[in-house]
Design a protein around this motif. Structure first.
Motif, mmCIF file in Angstrom:
data_model
loop_
_atom_site.group_PDB
_atom_site.id
_atom_site.type_symbol
_atom_site.label_atom_id
_atom_site.label_comp_id
_atom_site.label_asym_id
_atom_site.label_seq_id
_atom_site.Cartn_x
_atom_site.Cartn_y
_atom_site.Cartn_z
ATOM 1 N N ARG A 6 -88.209 133.352 52.038
ATOM 2 C CA ARG A 6 -87.140 133.875 51.511
ATOM 3 C C ARG A 6 -87.234 134.970 51.452
ATOM 4 N NH1 ARG A 6 -85.233 134.715 46.161
ATOM 5 N NH2 ARG A 6 -87.254 134.291 45.597
ATOM 6 N N LEU A 7 -87.895 135.751 50.573
ATOM 7 C CA LEU A 7 -88.300 137.126 50.511
ATOM 8 C C LEU A 7 -88.896 137.827 51.641
ATOM 9 C CD1 LEU A 7 -90.138 138.046 47.105
ATOM 10 C CD2 LEU A 7 -87.931 138.566 47.282
ATOM 11 N N ILE A 23 -82.884 145.174 42.159
ATOM 12 C CA ILE A 23 -82.673 144.613 40.434
ATOM 13 C C ILE A 23 -82.928 143.479 40.440
ATOM 14 C CG2 ILE A 23 -80.727 144.593 39.062
ATOM 15 C CD1 ILE A 23 -78.858 145.851 40.586
ATOM 16 N N GLY A 24 -83.962 142.962 39.637
ATOM 17 C CA GLY A 24 -84.041 142.031 38.876
ATOM 18 C C GLY A 24 -85.345 141.580 39.746
ATOM 19 N N ASP A 26 -88.596 141.580 39.554
ATOM 20 C CA ASP A 26 -89.508 139.822 38.534
ATOM 21 C C ASP A 26 -91.367 140.952 38.795
ATOM 22 O OD1 ASP A 26 -90.323 137.836 37.694
ATOM 23 O OD2 ASP A 26 -90.350 136.679 39.607
ATOM 24 N N ASP A 47 -85.934 145.797 35.713
ATOM 25 C CA ASP A 47 -85.679 144.181 35.104
ATOM 26 C C ASP A 47 -85.678 143.909 34.192
ATOM 27 O OD1 ASP A 47 -87.134 141.554 36.522
ATOM 28 O OD2 ASP A 47 -86.637 141.156 34.719
ATOM 29 N N ILE A 48 -84.580 143.321 33.484
ATOM 30 C CA ILE A 48 -84.107 143.106 32.169
ATOM 31 C C ILE A 48 -85.663 142.796 31.274
ATOM 32 C CG2 ILE A 48 -83.141 140.716 32.700
ATOM 33 C CD1 ILE A 48 -80.899 142.087 31.032
ATOM 34 N N HIS A 49 -86.272 142.370 31.878
ATOM 35 C CA HIS A 49 -87.558 141.779 30.573
ATOM 36 C C HIS A 49 -88.439 142.104 31.068
ATOM 37 C CE1 HIS A 49 -85.163 137.555 30.658
ATOM 38 N NE2 HIS A 49 -84.961 138.127 30.051
ATOM 39 N N GLY A 74 -84.318 147.695 32.155
ATOM 40 C CA GLY A 74 -82.935 146.927 31.239
ATOM 41 C C GLY A 74 -81.902 146.133 32.195
ATOM 42 N N ASP A 75 -80.418 146.698 31.907
ATOM 43 C CA ASP A 75 -79.861 146.111 32.463
ATOM 44 C C ASP A 75 -78.906 146.056 34.046
ATOM 45 O OD1 ASP A 75 -77.396 143.696 32.832
ATOM 46 O OD2 ASP A 75 -77.342 144.056 31.024
ATOM 47 N N GLY A 76 -79.143 145.528 34.990
ATOM 48 C CA GLY A 76 -78.865 145.662 36.108
ATOM 49 C C GLY A 76 -78.611 147.002 37.210
ATOM 50 N N SER A 91 -81.555 139.422 43.982
ATOM 51 C CA SER A 91 -81.957 138.133 44.828
ATOM 52 C C SER A 91 -82.573 136.737 43.606
ATOM 53 C CB SER A 91 -83.526 138.203 45.781
ATOM 54 O OG SER A 91 -83.639 139.127 45.833
ATOM 55 N N GLY A 92 -82.308 136.263 43.878
ATOM 56 C CA GLY A 92 -82.786 135.062 43.380
ATOM 57 C C GLY A 92 -82.773 134.377 42.024
ATOM 58 N N MET A 93 -80.894 135.042 41.859
ATOM 59 C CA MET A 93 -80.542 134.588 40.607
ATOM 60 C C MET A 93 -78.615 133.852 41.000
ATOM 61 S SD MET A 93 -80.266 138.875 39.131
ATOM 62 C CE MET A 93 -80.837 139.769 38.887
ATOM 63 N N ASN A 97 -74.795 135.661 37.111
ATOM 64 C CA ASN A 97 -75.220 136.698 36.688
ATOM 65 C C ASN A 97 -74.722 137.830 37.198
ATOM 66 O OD1 ASN A 97 -77.125 137.942 35.024
ATOM 67 N ND2 ASN A 97 -79.290 137.458 36.261
ATOM 68 N N ILE A 101 -73.535 141.496 36.908
ATOM 69 C CA ILE A 101 -74.227 143.231 36.767
ATOM 70 C C ILE A 101 -73.548 143.571 38.310
ATOM 71 C CG2 ILE A 101 -75.975 144.106 38.633
ATOM 72 C CD1 ILE A 101 -77.692 141.334 37.873
HETATM 73 C C1 LIG Z 1 -85.543 134.194 39.155
HETATM 74 S S1 LIG Z 1 -86.187 136.126 39.186
HETATM 75 C C2 LIG Z 1 -85.221 136.221 41.185
HETATM 76 C C3 LIG Z 1 -87.031 138.037 41.672
HETATM 77 C C4 LIG Z 1 -86.605 138.132 42.441
HETATM 78 N N1 LIG Z 1 -85.850 138.804 42.996
HETATM 79 C C5 LIG Z 1 -86.999 136.667 43.730
HETATM 80 O O1 LIG Z 1 -85.813 137.433 44.884
HETATM 81 O O2 LIG Z 1 -87.427 136.127 44.080
HETATM 82 C C6 LIG Z 1 -84.623 136.347 38.758
HETATM 83 C C7 LIG Z 1 -85.395 137.867 38.217
HETATM 84 O O3 LIG Z 1 -83.966 138.904 37.819
HETATM 85 C C8 LIG Z 1 -84.043 139.563 36.677
HETATM 86 N N2 LIG Z 1 -82.694 139.733 36.091
HETATM 87 C C9 LIG Z 1 -82.227 138.081 35.571
HETATM 88 N N3 LIG Z 1 -80.690 139.105 34.630
HETATM 89 C C10 LIG Z 1 -81.114 140.465 34.909
HETATM 90 C C11 LIG Z 1 -80.084 141.412 34.861
HETATM 91 N N4 LIG Z 1 -79.393 141.841 34.255
HETATM 92 N N5 LIG Z 1 -80.831 143.438 35.838
HETATM 93 C C12 LIG Z 1 -82.263 143.102 35.644
HETATM 94 N N6 LIG Z 1 -82.582 141.988 36.039
HETATM 95 C C13 LIG Z 1 -81.899 141.002 35.557
HETATM 96 C C14 LIG Z 1 -85.136 138.904 35.694
HETATM 97 O O4 LIG Z 1 -85.925 138.834 34.276
HETATM 98 C C15 LIG Z 1 -86.159 137.912 36.646
HETATM 99 O O5 LIG Z 1 -87.036 138.713 36.637
#
Ligand SMILES: C[S@@+](CC[C@H](N)C(=O)[O-])C[C@H]1O[C@@H](n2cnc3c(N)ncnc32)[C@H](O)[C@@H]1O
Length: 229
Positions: A6-7, A23-24, A26, A47-49, A74-76, A91-93, A97, A101
């Motif tokens: 996928r990636l 964004i995100g 991980d 990443d937000i976390h 931070g957020d998006g 990706s992966g969201m 969500n 964003i």
């Molecule tokens: C399931 S993982 C996907 C990781 C990677 N992008 C992938 O496709 O494998 C989703 C990631 O998005 C992050 N995330 C979720 N909402 C977010 C936001 N609003 N801004 C930044 N990161 C976010 C989560 O913390 C998580 O690490």
């Protein structure tokens, strides 16, 4: 470095000249892979976390890529200025969500390219992003671990899509393949079973599913002819 299929498919959407924000991110696996693939690419990985970003930082350091991948917490898109990048990867969201964003993004109009792999409601995603003034320039289905994902590249522009184009994806329809056949054969079965279970008073849902079954059958017939030729 071994990346998931996928990636890897998402990485194929990125050009060496892209100024990327992931964004995100991980664990930043995509970004590390891209830096190894393209020697001049620089990336913002966000990443937000905090936990995820700390893991990303550690992976980036281990790969000696701290000068080329900048991490942001931070957020998006609220943590970057539009002039810092020209390509966004999300990706992966899930759809909700991703919608949040993009809706919270400042100056949406200035982002030239958005690559999205959305885990849910891909049809709603197409409707939403195209309404923001984007067209679909590239799309691909990819199978990873028995799951079929859709990757879409949106670029600035206006293009009108009819119901079928928005449902299947305009670029996917131009290039139907075996994976398309497999994906929609399963969906057809699901909708046919669902239709049998729908109570008679669910008139709108019945009409909707009958329509979906009809257009899926049409496309499956044409792709079957194409594959067998
Ligand atoms: C399931 S993982 C996907 C990781 C990677 N992008 C992938 O496709 O494998 C989703 C990631 O998005 C992050 N995330 C979720 N909402 C977010 C936001 N609003 N801004 C930044 N990161 C976010 C989560 O913390 C998580 O690490």
């Amino acid at each position: 470095m071994k990346l998931s299929k996928r990636l890897e498919a998402i990485a194929d959407f990125i050009e060496p000249s892209d100024k990327l924000i992931d964004i995100g991110c991980d664990h930043a696996n995509l970004d590390i892979y891209l830096c190894k693939k393209y020697e001049n690419i620089n990336i913002i990985a966000s990443d937000i976390h905090e936990g995820a970003l700390n893991q990303a930082k550690s992976n980036i350091e281990k790969n000696n890529l701290s000068k080329r991948i900048e991490t942001r917490l931070g957020d998006g898109l609220t943590i970057v200025n539009p002039d810092e990048f020209d390509t966004i990867v999300i990706s992966g969201m899930g759809f909700h969500n991703i919608k949040k964003i993009l809706s919270n993004a400042p100056k949406m109009v200035n982002y030239p390219k958005i690559i999205i792999q959305c885990n849910t409601d891909v049809v709603k995603l197409r409707t939403f992003v195209t309404k923001l003034g984007y067209k679909i320039s590239k799309e691909e289905l990819v199978m990873d671990n028995e799951i079929i994902y859709t990757i879409i590249e949106f670029t600035k522009g206006i293009e009108k899509y009819n119901y079928s184009q928005n449902y299947f994806g305009p670029r996917i329809l131009e290039n139907k393949n075996e994976l398309f056949y497999e994906y929609y054969s399963k969906k057809l079965l699901k909708y046919e079973n669902l239709l049998l279970q729908l109570p008679g008073y669910e008139i709108f849902s019945i009409i909707h599913h009958k329509h979906l079954i009809k257009i899926i059958k049409n496309e499956l017939t044409s792709v079957k002819e194409k594959i067998s030729n």
